[in-house]
Design a protein around this motif. Structure first.
Motif, PDB file in Angstrom:
ATOM      1  N   TRP A 268       0.836  -1.203   0.000  1.00  0.00           N
ATOM      2  CA  TRP A 268       0.000   0.000   0.000  1.00  0.00           C
ATOM      3  C   TRP A 268       0.866   1.246   0.000  1.00  0.00           C
ATOM      4  O   TRP A 268       0.656   2.175  -0.784  1.00  0.00           O
ATOM      5  N   LYS A 269       1.855   1.277   0.872  1.00  0.00           N
ATOM      6  CA  LYS A 269       2.706   2.467   0.977  1.00  0.00           C
ATOM      7  C   LYS A 269       3.433   2.739  -0.333  1.00  0.00           C
ATOM      8  O   LYS A 269       3.500   3.890  -0.800  1.00  0.00           O
ATOM      9  N   ALA A 270       3.972   1.686  -0.963  1.00  0.00           N
ATOM     10  CA  ALA A 270       4.701   1.859  -2.215  1.00  0.00           C
ATOM     11  C   ALA A 270       3.782   2.360  -3.328  1.00  0.00           C
ATOM     12  O   ALA A 270       4.141   3.258  -4.096  1.00  0.00           O
ATOM     13  N   LYS A 271       2.571   1.792  -3.410  1.00  0.00           N
ATOM     14  CA  LYS A 271       1.634   2.198  -4.447  1.00  0.00           C
ATOM     15  C   LYS A 271       1.156   3.642  -4.233  1.00  0.00           C
ATOM     16  O   LYS A 271       0.999   4.402  -5.194  1.00  0.00           O
ATOM     17  N   MET A 272       0.903   4.021  -2.976  1.00  0.00           N
ATOM     18  CA  MET A 272       0.462   5.378  -2.684  1.00  0.00           C
ATOM     19  C   MET A 272       1.570   6.380  -2.998  1.00  0.00           C
ATOM     20  O   MET A 272       1.322   7.444  -3.573  1.00  0.00           O
ATOM     21  N   GLU A 273       2.810   6.055  -2.628  1.00  0.00           N
ATOM     22  CA  GLU A 273       3.922   6.945  -2.928  1.00  0.00           C
ATOM     23  C   GLU A 273       4.092   7.105  -4.438  1.00  0.00           C
ATOM     24  O   GLU A 273       4.323   8.211  -4.936  1.00  0.00           O
ATOM     25  N   GLN A 274       3.982   5.996  -5.163  1.00  0.00           N
ATOM     26  CA  GLN A 274       4.086   6.056  -6.622  1.00  0.00           C
ATOM     27  C   GLN A 274       2.989   6.948  -7.205  1.00  0.00           C
ATOM     28  O   GLN A 274       3.242   7.776  -8.095  1.00  0.00           O
ATOM     29  N   ALA A 275       1.769   6.795  -6.708  1.00  0.00           N
ATOM     30  CA  ALA A 275       0.643   7.567  -7.237  1.00  0.00           C
ATOM     31  C   ALA A 275       0.814   9.057  -6.949  1.00  0.00           C
ATOM     32  O   ALA A 275       0.562   9.907  -7.816  1.00  0.00           O
ATOM     33  N   ILE A 276       1.241   9.397  -5.739  1.00  0.00           N
ATOM     34  CA  ILE A 276       1.398  10.804  -5.375  1.00  0.00           C
ATOM     35  C   ILE A 276       2.530  11.440  -6.166  1.00  0.00           C
ATOM     36  O   ILE A 276       2.421  12.576  -6.639  1.00  0.00           O
ATOM     37  N   LEU A 277       3.639  10.709  -6.362  1.00  0.00           N
ATOM     38  CA  LEU A 277       4.716  11.230  -7.198  1.00  0.00           C
ATOM     39  C   LEU A 277       4.224  11.457  -8.630  1.00  0.00           C
ATOM     40  O   LEU A 277       4.569  12.469  -9.255  1.00  0.00           O
ATOM     41  N   SER A 278       3.423  10.531  -9.139  1.00  0.00           N
ATOM     42  CA  SER A 278       2.887  10.674 -10.493  1.00  0.00           C
ATOM     43  C   SER A 278       1.960  11.880 -10.593  1.00  0.00           C
ATOM     44  O   SER A 278       1.975  12.611 -11.597  1.00  0.00           O
ATOM     45  N   LEU A 279       1.149  12.112  -9.550  1.00  0.00           N
ATOM     46  CA  LEU A 279       0.268  13.275  -9.534  1.00  0.00           C
ATOM     47  C   LEU A 279       1.070  14.570  -9.546  1.00  0.00           C
ATOM     48  O   LEU A 279       0.771  15.505 -10.299  1.00  0.00           O
ATOM     49  N   LYS A 280       2.091  14.650  -8.701  1.00  0.00           N
ATOM     50  CA  LYS A 280       2.889  15.877  -8.633  1.00  0.00           C
ATOM     51  C   LYS A 280       3.575  16.143  -9.964  1.00  0.00           C
ATOM     52  O   LYS A 280       3.664  17.294 -10.408  1.00  0.00           O
ATOM     53  N   ASP A 281       4.060  15.082 -10.617  1.00  0.00           N
ATOM     54  CA  ASP A 281       4.708  15.257 -11.911  1.00  0.00           C
ATOM     55  C   ASP A 281       3.706  15.746 -12.954  1.00  0.00           C
ATOM     56  O   ASP A 281       4.020  16.634 -13.761  1.00  0.00           O
ATOM     57  N   LYS A 282       2.500  15.193 -12.936  1.00  0.00           N
ATOM     58  CA  LYS A 282       1.474  15.622 -13.895  1.00  0.00           C
ATOM     59  C   LYS A 282       1.092  17.080 -13.663  1.00  0.00           C
ATOM     60  O   LYS A 282       0.948  17.861 -14.612  1.00  0.00           O
ATOM     61  N   ILE A 283       0.930  17.482 -12.403  1.00  0.00           N
ATOM     62  CA  ILE A 283       0.556  18.863 -12.091  1.00  0.00           C
ATOM     63  C   ILE A 283       1.656  19.818 -12.530  1.00  0.00           C
ATOM     64  O   ILE A 283       1.390  20.864 -13.149  1.00  0.00           O
ATOM     65  N   ASN A 284       2.895  19.471 -12.216  1.00  0.00           N
ATOM     66  CA  ASN A 284       4.019  20.321 -12.622  1.00  0.00           C
ATOM     67  C   ASN A 284       4.079  20.447 -14.146  1.00  0.00           C
ATOM     68  O   ASN A 284       4.320  21.525 -14.692  1.00  0.00           O
ATOM     69  N   ARG A 285       3.828  19.338 -14.831  1.00  0.00           N
ATOM     70  CA  ARG A 285       3.857  19.333 -16.296  1.00  0.00           C
ATOM     71  C   ARG A 285       2.728  20.198 -16.868  1.00  0.00           C
ATOM     72  O   ARG A 285       2.943  20.941 -17.833  1.00  0.00           O
ATOM     73  N   GLU A 286       1.532  20.116 -16.275  1.00  0.00           N
ATOM     74  CA  GLU A 286       0.420  20.920 -16.781  1.00  0.00           C
ATOM     75  C   GLU A 286       0.659  22.409 -16.562  1.00  0.00           C
ATOM     76  O   GLU A 286       0.294  23.234 -17.409  1.00  0.00           O
ATOM     77  N   ILE A 287       1.262  22.775 -15.437  1.00  0.00           N
ATOM     78  CA  ILE A 287       1.563  24.186 -15.209  1.00  0.00           C
ATOM     79  C   ILE A 287       2.499  24.700 -16.297  1.00  0.00           C
ATOM     80  O   ILE A 287       2.348  25.815 -16.804  1.00  0.00           O
TER      81      ILE A 287
END
Length: 333
Positions: free
Chosen positions: A116-135
């Motif tokens: 769970w921890k690994a999957k959540m960390e992966q998802a949050i990192l992916s979200l931050k990368d997507k947000i940074n990319r969209e900005i």
């Protein structure tokens, strides 16, 4: 018993923050994510509710009622003008996290928790990368971006700043325009003078108007660095063992020059650009009920698995476009 164990494991997975309201972003949460890190360190990540849209009050013109007077002169007041509002629609971003029934049944609670921890960390990192990319990239119209996306730099710091942005028309409010300089041309000949003019036009003689970062892509960064390296010289002390051939802290008039791997070419598709950004007037709003918030775990219909979604509701806003700028049409020669 297997079914009850599965639900016990699901309970283990509902750790802190599930479906919870969060009124802050942890310190250093955006470290390593370019403009997000810059915004957080400037204190301009705001966790707040704002209805169905974010409203920013703008001073788009002066109050022209200031007059000189003497003694008992009569001064007739008039309606105060020069204020308007910009409206920014929330953007919503979601990422699913899933764990199969087989993983739940074949592992101990401790192992499931680690998964769970690994999957959540992966998802949050992916979200931050997507947000940074969209900005950096989202103009809300060019695929893969749409009106659902974040209103990024291509809108806030536009090559054509006369188009409406956040419901405000720059043709009506001339101060609602960012600085723009196109067709810069060969960096070796023209870039330095273009940057000098951009500094003057963006700052407009105000300390708060000085941009806080210059963003470009890796090639554009090399262009700027080469302007410096061609003028560098080295003085070695008597006990020197090596020479540092570059600079890890590139600045222009004390403004950090940064590169972002997501940042692309200008609208020509063949030339480079620089974004001059000012965090004094820019905010990243995040809704407290969707602040990287995971939903409860559920079992999908007809699937042997459990899943949740991590939700973010946010938008990038500014109250003063003219202290931002863009240089584009930068070429090698």
């Amino acid at each position: 018993m297997g079914i009850s164990r599965t639900y016990e494991w699901a309970d283990v997975l509902t750790l802190a923050g599930v479906n919870a309201r969060s009124d802050k972003v942890p310190d250093n949460f955006f470290d390593g994510f370019g403009v997000l890190e810059m915004m957080q360190k400037a204190g301009n990540v705001r966790i707040e509710e704002a209805g169905d849209r974010i409203v920013e009050h703008l001073m788009v013109d002066d109050n022209d009622q200031a007059v000189d007077y003497s003694g008992f002169d009569e001064v007739t007041p008039h309606a105060s003008e020069g204020l308007t509002t910009a409206e920014f629609q929330w953007a919503q971003v979601m990422i699913p996290v899933t764990i199969s029934g087989r993983d739940l049944r074949s592992q101990s609670p401790k192992q499931v928790k680690q998964v769970w921890k690994a999957k959540m960390e992966q998802a949050i990192l992916s979200l931050k990368d997507k947000i940074n990319r969209e900005i950096m990239l989202s103009d809300q119209s060019t695929a893969p971006y749409s009106e659902k996306s974040i209103a990024g730099f291509p809108l806030m710091i536009a090559e054509t700043p006369t188009l409406s942005y956040a419901g405000v028309n720059p043709s009506t409010h001339a101060k609602w325009k960012n600085y723009t300089a196109g067709a810069v041309g060969a960096y070796g000949t023209n870039l330095l003078s273009a940057m000098q003019l951009a500094w003057i036009q963006c700052s407009r003689g105000r300390r708060s108007g000085i941009p806080t970062a210059i963003w470009t892509d890796p090639v554009g960064y090399q262009y700027v660095e080469s302007l410096v390296s061609s003028k560098m010289y080295y003085v070695l002390s008597s006990n020197a063992q090596n020479i540092d051939m570059g600079s890890g802290d590139l600045k222009f008039k004390k403004i950090p020059v940064m590169y972002d791997m997501n940042l692309g070419l200008d609208s020509s598709g063949t030339k480079y650009k620089q974004y001059w950004t000012n965090t004094n007037y820019t905010k990243l709003h995040i809704h407290p009920d969707a602040n990287f918030t995971p939903t409860p775990w559920v079992r999908p219909y007809k699937q042997d698995a459990i899943c949740c979604q991590i939700l973010v509701q946010l938008q990038l806003t500014t109250i003063n476009r003219r202290h931002n700028g863009i240089l584009y049409g930068i070429t090698a020669s």
